[in-house]
Design a protein around this motif. Structure first.
Motif, PDB file in Angstrom:
ATOM      1  N   HIS A  43       0.855  -1.195   0.000  1.00 21.09           N
ATOM      2  CA  HIS A  43       0.000   0.000   0.000  1.00 21.09           C
ATOM      3  C   HIS A  43       0.884   1.236   0.000  1.00 21.09           C
ATOM      4  CE1 HIS A  43      -3.543   2.490   0.876  1.00 21.09           C
ATOM      5  NE2 HIS A  43      -4.263   1.411   0.651  1.00 21.09           N
ATOM      6  N   GLU A  45      -0.207   4.218   1.320  1.00 23.50           N
ATOM      7  CA  GLU A  45      -0.595   5.105   2.418  1.00 23.50           C
ATOM      8  C   GLU A  45      -0.589   4.412   3.777  1.00 23.50           C
ATOM      9  OE1 GLU A  45      -4.381   6.562   1.210  1.00 23.50           O
ATOM     10  OE2 GLU A  45      -3.561   7.902  -0.336  1.00 23.50           O
ATOM     11  N   GLU A 182     -10.044  -6.023   0.970  1.00 23.44           N
ATOM     12  CA  GLU A 182     -10.516  -4.667   0.700  1.00 23.44           C
ATOM     13  C   GLU A 182      -9.370  -3.666   0.577  1.00 23.44           C
ATOM     14  OE1 GLU A 182     -13.441  -3.495   3.542  1.00 23.44           O
ATOM     15  OE2 GLU A 182     -14.576  -5.360   3.352  1.00 23.44           O
ATOM     16  N   SER A 183      -8.321  -3.831   1.355  1.00 22.86           N
ATOM     17  CA  SER A 183      -7.206  -2.887   1.294  1.00 22.86           C
ATOM     18  C   SER A 183      -6.582  -2.865  -0.095  1.00 22.86           C
ATOM     19  CB  SER A 183      -6.142  -3.234   2.343  1.00 22.86           C
ATOM     20  OG  SER A 183      -5.518  -4.482   2.062  1.00 22.86           O
ATOM     21  N   THR A 186      -9.485  -1.658  -2.960  1.00 22.06           N
ATOM     22  CA  THR A 186      -9.713  -0.205  -2.912  1.00 22.06           C
ATOM     23  C   THR A 186      -8.499   0.562  -3.413  1.00 22.06           C
ATOM     24  OG1 THR A 186     -11.203  -0.487  -1.022  1.00 22.06           O
ATOM     25  CG2 THR A 186     -10.324   1.724  -1.408  1.00 22.06           C
ATOM     26  N   TRP A 187      -7.320   0.150  -2.967  1.00 16.00           N
ATOM     27  CA  TRP A 187      -6.082   0.817  -3.365  1.00 16.00           C
ATOM     28  C   TRP A 187      -5.897   0.774  -4.886  1.00 16.00           C
ATOM     29  CZ3 TRP A 187      -1.078  -2.227  -3.849  1.00 16.00           C
ATOM     30  CH2 TRP A 187      -0.037  -1.401  -4.301  1.00 16.00           C
ATOM     31  N   LYS A 189      -8.164   0.409  -7.206  1.00 17.79           N
ATOM     32  CA  LYS A 189      -9.161   1.241  -7.883  1.00 17.79           C
ATOM     33  C   LYS A 189      -8.786   2.711  -7.813  1.00 17.79           C
ATOM     34  CE  LYS A 189     -13.386  -1.558  -7.596  1.00 17.79           C
ATOM     35  NZ  LYS A 189     -14.737  -1.662  -7.002  1.00 17.79           N
ATOM     36  N   GLU A 190      -8.328   3.146  -6.635  1.00 13.58           N
ATOM     37  CA  GLU A 190      -8.040   4.568  -6.423  1.00 13.58           C
ATOM     38  C   GLU A 190      -6.733   5.005  -7.076  1.00 13.58           C
ATOM     39  OE1 GLU A 190      -8.130   5.117  -2.229  1.00 13.58           O
ATOM     40  OE2 GLU A 190     -10.330   5.092  -2.095  1.00 13.58           O
ATOM     41  N   HIS A 191      -5.708   4.177  -6.989  1.00 12.67           N
ATOM     42  CA  HIS A 191      -4.376   4.599  -7.420  1.00 12.67           C
ATOM     43  C   HIS A 191      -3.979   4.076  -8.796  1.00 12.67           C
ATOM     44  CE1 HIS A 191      -3.292   6.455  -3.547  1.00 12.67           C
ATOM     45  NE2 HIS A 191      -4.003   5.483  -3.005  1.00 12.67           N
ATOM     46  N   ASP A 192      -4.470   2.876  -9.155  1.00 12.15           N
ATOM     47  CA  ASP A 192      -4.099   2.284 -10.446  1.00 12.15           C
ATOM     48  C   ASP A 192      -5.241   2.279 -11.454  1.00 12.15           C
ATOM     49  OD1 ASP A 192      -1.625   1.781  -9.381  1.00 12.15           O
ATOM     50  OD2 ASP A 192      -2.101  -0.265  -8.774  1.00 12.15           O
ATOM     51  N   LYS A 193      -6.444   2.685 -10.977  1.00 11.75           N
ATOM     52  CA  LYS A 193      -7.626   2.705 -11.847  1.00 11.75           C
ATOM     53  C   LYS A 193      -7.929   1.320 -12.426  1.00 11.75           C
ATOM     54  CE  LYS A 193      -7.411   7.083 -11.023  1.00 11.75           C
ATOM     55  NZ  LYS A 193      -8.183   7.611  -9.880  1.00 11.75           N
ATOM     56  N   ASP A 195     -10.022  -2.273 -11.719  1.00  8.74           N
ATOM     57  CA  ASP A 195     -10.990  -3.068 -10.965  1.00  8.74           C
ATOM     58  C   ASP A 195     -10.419  -4.482 -10.894  1.00  8.74           C
ATOM     59  OD1 ASP A 195     -13.071  -4.762 -10.154  1.00  8.74           O
ATOM     60  OD2 ASP A 195     -14.593  -3.428 -10.972  1.00  8.74           O
TER      61      ASP A 195
END
Length: 235
Positions: A43, A45, A182-183, A186-187, A189-193, A195
């Protein structure tokens, strides 16, 4: 049969072989899953100590979803090392507890060093687990060397299956178990776009196209001496 699947990181087995493991469970076999690394660097963050706890809980949740028993060796990311005797010893004790009839692990030419070292760790530990004078003071009985199967790589890259398992009836639960991470979901999806659940579904569909079913997982038998069998051990 007793099945042991050994992955490098907490979500590797869900990605590559959970559909097959679910089929084993539905057929009445005992399934055990073990991740070597705690995934603490996965991760940008969440800090490593916290992430290791989160990812282990996610892996435990995924295992419960399918009815598998969960183990971890709790090695930090990028430190999986088959030359480290303490890591071998930890895995030997898991193998001797499980007494596997079959082990599934990474392909030895996978893209990630932790994955390649996990293969080598499994190879070394299975030999050590069969030796009566290795760690004999711990009091476990030896585990005979059993067939070893290598699971697919991420994105099916550089891997040619020699055997396929139809997971069309277990793909939904496989993806549900993957979603427990989930970690990571979600990561990505948010950072690498990306799914990632859809990504893994598509990879399973590609293997399905190759063997004439909707969804499949691909494997290769490890063809080293003492690892082969005349029996079909995949579902």
């Amino acid at each position: 049969m007793n099945i042991l699947a050994v992955g490098a990181h907490p979500d590797d087995l869900e990605i590559a072989c959970y559909g097959t493991l679910i089929k084993y469970i539905h057929a009445g076999h005992s399934v055990n899953v073990c991740h070597v690394s705690n995934g603490n660097l996965g991760h940008v963050e969440i800090l490593p100590d916290e992430l290791a706890k989160i990812r282990t809980k996610e892996a435990e949740k995924a295992a419960r979803m399918i009815g598998a028993k969960h183990y971890t060796l709790d090695v930090d990311d990028q430190y999986v090392d088959s030359s480290k005797d303490e890591q071998v010893l930890k895995l030997v004790r898991v193998i001797r507890e499980v007494q596997p009839d079959l082990i599934i692990t990474h392909y030895h030419r996978d893209y990630h060093r932790d994955h390649m070292e996990t293969y080598r760790l499994v190879f070394r530990a299975t030999c050590c687990a069969s030796l009566s004078h290795y760690d004999s003071e711990y009091g476990q009985k030896i585990a005979p060397i059993c067939p070893l199967y290598l699971m697919d790589t991420l994105a099916n890259a550089g891997f040619e299956p020699t055997e396929y398992v139809d997971i069309s009836d277990t793909i939904d639960l496989k993806l549900k178990a993957l979603s427990a991470h989930e970690s990571q979901i979600t990561w990505m999806k948010e950072h690498d776009k990306v799914d990632f659940v859809e990504f893994v579904s598509n990879c399973s569909a590609v293997r399905g196209y190759q063997c004439g079913v909707s969804f499949a997982e691909g494997f290769r038998a490890d063809m080293n001496y003492g690892r082969m069998t005349t029996k079909r051990v995949l579902p």
